[in-house]
Write a protein that holds these residues in place. Structure first.
Motif, short mmCIF file in Angstrom:
data_model
loop_
_atom_site.label_atom_id
_atom_site.label_comp_id
_atom_site.label_asym_id
_atom_site.label_seq_id
_atom_site.Cartn_x
_atom_site.Cartn_y
_atom_site.Cartn_z
N PRO A 113 -6.58 0.70 9.51
CA PRO A 113 -6.86 1.14 8.27
C PRO A 113 -5.73 1.87 7.43
CG PRO A 113 -7.61 2.37 10.29
CD PRO A 113 -6.79 1.29 10.79
N SER A 144 -7.72 -0.89 -2.03
CA SER A 144 -8.98 -2.02 -1.72
C SER A 144 -8.72 -3.31 -2.55
CB SER A 144 -10.23 -1.68 -1.43
OG SER A 144 -10.66 -1.23 -2.68
N PHE A 201 -5.37 4.17 3.75
CA PHE A 201 -6.08 4.92 2.57
C PHE A 201 -4.91 5.18 1.64
CE2 PHE A 201 -7.43 8.63 0.37
CZ PHE A 201 -8.76 8.44 -0.13
N LYS A 234 -2.29 0.93 -4.18
CA LYS A 234 -1.42 -0.16 -3.95
C LYS A 234 -0.48 -0.53 -5.27
CE LYS A 234 -3.45 -3.66 -1.59
NZ LYS A 234 -4.25 -4.86 -1.46
N ARG A 255 -8.63 4.34 -2.37
CA ARG A 255 -9.38 3.45 -1.44
C ARG A 255 -9.02 3.29 0.02
NH1 ARG A 255 -12.38 5.25 -4.72
NH2 ARG A 255 -13.76 3.94 -6.18
N TRP A 256 -9.90 3.09 0.79
CA TRP A 256 -9.61 2.55 2.13
C TRP A 256 -9.60 0.90 2.14
CZ3 TRP A 256 -8.29 5.48 6.42
CH2 TRP A 256 -8.48 6.74 6.47
N THR A 257 -8.62 0.57 2.92
CA THR A 257 -8.68 -0.81 3.26
C THR A 257 -7.95 -1.12 4.56
OG1 THR A 257 -7.80 -2.99 2.25
CG2 THR A 257 -6.16 -1.11 2.43
N ILE A 300 0.83 -1.17 0.01
CA ILE A 300 0.10 0.04 -0.03
C ILE A 300 0.89 1.39 -0.15
CG2 ILE A 300 -1.76 1.52 1.15
CD1 ILE A 300 -2.60 -1.33 2.31
N LYS A 350 -17.75 5.03 -4.36
CA LYS A 350 -18.00 3.74 -4.71
C LYS A 350 -18.49 3.08 -5.83
CE LYS A 350 -16.78 2.27 0.16
NZ LYS A 350 -17.34 1.36 1.29
N LYS A 361 -5.13 -3.31 6.85
CA LYS A 361 -3.97 -4.14 7.07
C LYS A 361 -4.16 -4.91 8.40
CE LYS A 361 -0.16 -2.01 6.05
NZ LYS A 361 0.85 -1.07 6.12
N TYR A 410 -7.91 -6.55 -4.86
CA TYR A 410 -7.29 -7.72 -4.29
C TYR A 410 -6.13 -8.32 -4.99
CZ TYR A 410 -7.19 -12.91 -3.54
OH TYR A 410 -6.94 -14.15 -3.38
#
Length: 225
Positions: A78, A104, A80, A83, A54-56, A14, A31, A58, A106
């Protein structure tokens, strides 16, 4: 020269970006790929809003002690931003393929987008996020040999043989972590631009800069005393 050889190691990291302060309704519109109504008549505000980052979350799994008891708790942090998905060749450690997505995204879905077809080795190393039936089938179809980490069976302990095999894979896979650590610590990689197009340029330049430092390191090893 520095031909891509020895197989490929794949991972993602990230890259943080300035956090956005949006309402729940604005987040829902973003979104859904829409521009929030409150922004449409405010071009100055719209220019300062990053709708691609985006937020994700870890996760850091707690490790058991020697007696098998877990004393610490799992940690969820969290994050932001974006990636950086990348693959390096095992022999020389250059970044050979990369892609940029929102944080976010994959990891496993980007496997086919970052592998380098010119690598003389066929083996691919990656963590469990990349192991899926779809990826395994794609690798086999395209002439690659998967050495991706195996996941722990659901509801059952991992066998000793699989655990040892994963340990062997980790020693090789750790090299790609050094790449990301170099970019974040020594290069201070952070996305301050707006939008994924500029973020892709920023991260791409960071990948190129890393390759230049890696090239200088290799040249220093072979230079006469």
């Amino acid at each position: 020269g520095y031909l891509a050889m020895g197989g490929q190691i794949v991972d993602a990291t990230i890259v943080a970006a300035p956090k956005q302060r949006n309402s729940d309704a604005e987040k829902a519109d973003i979104k859904a790929g829409k521009v929030p109504e409150a922004w449409k008549n405010k071009p100055d505000k719209l220019r300062q809003k990053d709708s691609d980052a985006r937020w994700t979350v870890k996760f850091s799994k707690a490790k058991a002690d020697e007696e098998g008891k877990t004393k610490q708790r799992d940690i969820a942090v969290p994050a932001f931003g974006y990636k950086n998905h990348a693959s390096i060749d095992r022999r020389h450690g250059f970044i050979r393929g990369w892609n940029v997505t929102g944080a976010s995204a994959y990891d496993g879905a980007q496997l086919c987008n970052v592998l380098d077809k010119t690598n003389t080795g066929s083996t691919v190393w990656a963590d469990t996020a990349y192991r899926s039936k779809k990826n395994e089938a794609w690798l086999e179809k395209n002439g690659y040999r998967s050495d991706i980490h195996h996941k722990k069976p659901k509801g059952r302990p991992m066998s000793d043989a699989t655990s040892r095999a994963n340990g062997r894979r980790s020693k090789i896979r750790a090299f790609v972590e050094h790449v990301f650590a170099h970019q974040k610590s020594r290069m201070g990689l952070f996305v301050r631009t707006i939008g994924i197009a500029r973020a892709r340029t920023k991260i791409g330049m960071a990948n190129l800069a890393y390759n230049l430092t890696r090239f200088v390191w290799h040249q220093g090893r072979t230079a006469p005393a």
